[in-house]
Design an enzyme around this catalytic site. Sequence first.
Site, mmCIF file in Angstrom:
data_model
loop_
_atom_site.group_PDB
_atom_site.id
_atom_site.type_symbol
_atom_site.label_atom_id
_atom_site.label_comp_id
_atom_site.label_asym_id
_atom_site.label_seq_id
_atom_site.Cartn_x
_atom_site.Cartn_y
_atom_site.Cartn_z
ATOM 1 N N GLY A 13 0.822 -1.218 0.000
ATOM 2 C CA GLY A 13 0.000 0.000 0.000
ATOM 3 C C GLY A 13 0.846 1.254 0.000
ATOM 4 O O GLY A 13 0.571 2.214 0.733
ATOM 5 N N ALA A 14 1.891 1.278 -0.853
ATOM 6 C CA ALA A 14 2.877 2.371 -0.758
ATOM 7 C C ALA A 14 2.841 3.351 -1.927
ATOM 8 O O ALA A 14 3.788 4.095 -2.141
ATOM 9 C CB ALA A 14 4.275 1.795 -0.586
ATOM 10 N N ASN A 64 -3.748 -6.986 -4.845
ATOM 11 C CA ASN A 64 -4.679 -6.792 -3.743
ATOM 12 C C ASN A 64 -4.149 -7.538 -2.519
ATOM 13 O O ASN A 64 -4.177 -8.768 -2.483
ATOM 14 C CB ASN A 64 -6.064 -7.321 -4.150
ATOM 15 C CG ASN A 64 -7.070 -7.223 -3.010
ATOM 16 O OD1 ASN A 64 -6.768 -6.658 -1.949
ATOM 17 N ND2 ASN A 64 -8.258 -7.759 -3.219
ATOM 18 N N SER A 143 -2.154 0.813 14.990
ATOM 19 C CA SER A 143 -2.700 2.151 15.254
ATOM 20 C C SER A 143 -2.898 2.276 16.756
ATOM 21 O O SER A 143 -3.093 1.264 17.439
ATOM 22 C CB SER A 143 -4.053 2.313 14.554
ATOM 23 O OG SER A 143 -4.740 3.449 15.084
ATOM 24 N N TYR A 156 -12.022 -1.344 12.521
ATOM 25 C CA TYR A 156 -10.643 -0.856 12.337
ATOM 26 C C TYR A 156 -9.795 -1.166 13.576
ATOM 27 O O TYR A 156 -8.679 -1.686 13.461
ATOM 28 C CB TYR A 156 -10.701 0.644 12.066
ATOM 29 C CG TYR A 156 -9.365 1.283 11.735
ATOM 30 C CD1 TYR A 156 -8.816 1.173 10.469
ATOM 31 C CD2 TYR A 156 -8.680 2.033 12.685
ATOM 32 C CE1 TYR A 156 -7.595 1.786 10.156
ATOM 33 C CE2 TYR A 156 -7.477 2.652 12.389
ATOM 34 C CZ TYR A 156 -6.938 2.520 11.122
ATOM 35 O OH TYR A 156 -5.740 3.122 10.821
ATOM 36 N N ALA A 158 -10.268 -3.445 15.853
ATOM 37 C CA ALA A 158 -10.049 -4.904 15.991
ATOM 38 C C ALA A 158 -8.960 -5.355 15.013
ATOM 39 O O ALA A 158 -8.100 -6.162 15.358
ATOM 40 C CB ALA A 158 -11.349 -5.654 15.730
ATOM 41 N N LYS A 160 -6.475 -3.598 13.902
ATOM 42 C CA LYS A 160 -5.169 -3.091 14.334
ATOM 43 C C LYS A 160 -4.682 -3.807 15.602
ATOM 44 O O LYS A 160 -3.472 -4.017 15.773
ATOM 45 C CB LYS A 160 -5.237 -1.576 14.539
ATOM 46 C CG LYS A 160 -5.507 -0.795 13.236
ATOM 47 C CD LYS A 160 -4.493 -1.113 12.163
ATOM 48 C CE LYS A 160 -4.583 -0.212 10.956
ATOM 49 N NZ LYS A 160 -3.587 -0.565 9.923
#
Length: 248
Positions: A13-14, A64, A143, A156, A158, A160
């Site tokens: 995802g960069a 993906n 996070s 989100y 859960a 992380k």
Amino acid sequence: MGLLTGKTAIVTGAARGIGKAIAMKFAAEGANIAFTDLVIDENGQNTEKEIAALGVKVKGYASNAASFEDTAKVVEQIHADFGSVDILVNNAGITKDGLMMRMSEAQWDAVIGVNLKSAFNFIHACTPIMMRQKSGSIINMASVVGVHGNAGQCNYSASKAGMIGLAKSIAQELGSRGIRANAIAPGFIITDMTAKLSDEVKAEWAKKIPLRRGGTPEDVANIALFLASDMSSYVSGQVIQVDGGMNM
Ligand code: NAI
């Protein structure tokens, strides 16, 4: 000599945001960069160009991260193209916020798939290579909400929290094979992901941050560099919060 000269790093995802900042930081320290994103569009092509300008080998792969098959294929291709995999940063992530009462199954599944299963997919594909090399550094992007929870983000947070448990388990399973695994827990970082929040929500966040500013992708990339490099050779199974002191 840079801190990562001669190493190959995969960053998922960069094409933009924190992942891009990490890929750029690693490249500036001499690492060759294989990065992935859903598509390699203009953002991805720019990332490729900016990294190439730093004088290292780079390639962006459309893949993906939530797909087990896609990931197995892309890691095989990266290994063939680059010859090693020394550093893996599981960075790809999305939000689909909502209160539990209103959260759909699709919102839950999408966030768990992209944020957590993706890391399983990449670790599963990369660790056999790292085990043969007898070294590797895995970094999971978690996070602060994975540590502390957040109303309206049960999917989100859960995902992380899962990234933290996953890193700690891998650290225990594969430490004897020379593989370290850690997690980074950013707080409020200024990227496309947080740009869509209202000014009111942003002001609320700022009040909670002792350093009184949002973080930059580079603030996170600096910690990723520490965890990727031998500067952290005796650090494994840890979660480092990068949040301006928001959570102590
Ligand atoms: P962003 O939205 O700017 O970038 C995320 C990247 O992941 C995009 O390029 C997107 O195309 C890619 N992506 C999305 N789904 C994908 C998939 N299925 N396969 C491959 N790539 C995919 O987000 P940002 O802010 O750079 O976030 C990066 C990571 O940091 C995420 O895991 C996020 O949860 C985490 N994070 C961000 C914080 C922030 O305040 N921005 C705070 C805490 C964690």
